[in-house]
Design a protein around this motif. Structure first.
Motif, PDB file in Angstrom:
ATOM      1  N   TRP A   1       3.485 -14.080 -14.450  1.00 31.73           N
ATOM      2  CA  TRP A   1       4.555 -13.447 -14.776  1.00 31.73           C
ATOM      3  C   TRP A   1       5.375 -13.735 -16.199  1.00 31.73           C
ATOM      4  CZ3 TRP A   1       6.106  -9.870 -11.961  1.00 31.73           C
ATOM      5  CH2 TRP A   1       5.714  -9.919 -10.322  1.00 31.73           C
TER       6      TRP A   1
ATOM      7  N   PRO B   1      10.708  -3.099  -6.822  1.00 31.93           N
ATOM      8  CA  PRO B   1      10.293  -4.173  -6.048  1.00 31.93           C
ATOM      9  C   PRO B   1      10.534  -4.192  -4.497  1.00 31.93           C
ATOM     10  CG  PRO B   1      11.675  -5.009  -7.835  1.00 31.93           C
ATOM     11  CD  PRO B   1      11.620  -3.633  -7.878  1.00 31.93           C
ATOM     12  N   LEU B   2      11.531  -3.395  -4.277  1.00 28.36           N
ATOM     13  CA  LEU B   2      11.753  -3.083  -2.682  1.00 28.36           C
ATOM     14  C   LEU B   2      10.943  -2.462  -1.914  1.00 28.36           C
ATOM     15  CD1 LEU B   2      15.866  -3.675  -2.978  1.00 28.36           C
ATOM     16  CD2 LEU B   2      14.267  -5.465  -2.016  1.00 28.36           C
TER      17      LEU B   2
ATOM     18  N   TRP C   1       7.883  -1.566  -3.435  1.00 30.25           N
ATOM     19  CA  TRP C   1       6.448  -1.779  -3.550  1.00 30.25           C
ATOM     20  C   TRP C   1       5.721  -2.592  -2.824  1.00 30.25           C
ATOM     21  CZ3 TRP C   1       4.670  -3.906  -9.015  1.00 30.25           C
ATOM     22  CH2 TRP C   1       3.503  -3.979  -8.956  1.00 30.25           C
ATOM     23  N   ARG C   2       6.404  -3.541  -2.277  1.00 30.87           N
ATOM     24  CA  ARG C   2       5.812  -4.855  -1.631  1.00 30.87           C
ATOM     25  C   ARG C   2       6.585  -4.944  -0.331  1.00 30.87           C
ATOM     26  NH1 ARG C   2       7.603  -9.925  -2.224  1.00 30.87           N
ATOM     27  NH2 ARG C   2       9.196 -10.033  -3.908  1.00 30.87           N
TER      28      ARG C   2
ATOM     29  N   SER D   1       8.900 -10.953   1.589  1.00 30.40           N
ATOM     30  CA  SER D   1       7.932 -12.221   1.477  1.00 30.40           C
ATOM     31  C   SER D   1       8.531 -13.406   2.725  1.00 30.40           C
ATOM     32  CB  SER D   1       7.779 -12.872   0.138  1.00 30.40           C
ATOM     33  OG  SER D   1       9.144 -13.095  -0.243  1.00 30.40           O
TER      34      SER D   1
ATOM     35  N   GLN E   1      16.927  -5.433   4.369  1.00 30.66           N
ATOM     36  CA  GLN E   1      15.383  -5.456   4.253  1.00 30.66           C
ATOM     37  C   GLN E   1      14.994  -4.364   5.323  1.00 30.66           C
ATOM     38  OE1 GLN E   1      14.078  -9.173   4.329  1.00 30.66           O
ATOM     39  NE2 GLN E   1      14.157  -9.352   2.176  1.00 30.66           N
TER      40      GLN E   1
END
Length: 142
Positions: free
Chosen positions: A33, A85-86, A88-89, A92, A100
């Motif tokens: 990163w 980001p929300l 795409w994956r 976690s 979410q």
């Protein structure tokens, strides 16, 4: 003054050292990163933004229209940066009810559509108002 600067330098250096000490155990997961983000930005994002800016400056000559289109592009980029980001994956952690469990792709599309509809309405109003005659003079009233 020199003493204050030296103390601030020591304080900053110790904060960096402490951060490095905390980061060291996670370096194998963090290094991609730390290196990949700037590389991706410099190799892909910055040239695309520069190309879009150059294209926009060539295609849209009116500064007022260019301002609104640029504002729309900046807002679009910001929305994409937040939402990707929300979308795409998967999460976690266990989902947070109300946060979410949303349909982020649909909401992103809706937000972008609303944004560009508003921008298009503004551009149409600018076009209509710029074509309108300034007003009639006293001679034209007859």
């Amino acid at each position: 003054m020199r003493t204050v600067r030296l103390l601030l330098l020591l304080l900053g250096a110790s904060a960096v050292a402490y951060g490095g000490w905390l980061l060291y155990p996670q370096i194998d997961t963090t290094l991609p990163w730390l290196v990949g983000g700037p590389l991706l930005h410099d190799a892909l994002v910055a040239p695309l933004v520069a190309l879009a800016g150059l294209t926009l400056s060539r295609l849209v000559t009116d500064p007022v229209r260019r301002y609104w289109i640029t504002a729309g592009l900046v807002a679009t980029g910001t929305l994409l940066l937040i939402a990707v980001p929300l979308t795409w994956r998967p999460a976690s952690a266990p989902p947070n009810p109300g946060l979410q469990d949303r349909d982020y792709p649909l909401e992103l599309t809706t937000a972008l559509a609303f944004l560009w509809i508003v921008i298009m309405i503004i551009l149409i109003l600018i076009h209509v108002l710029s074509r309108r005659p300034a007003g009639r003079s006293a001679d034209d009233r007859g």
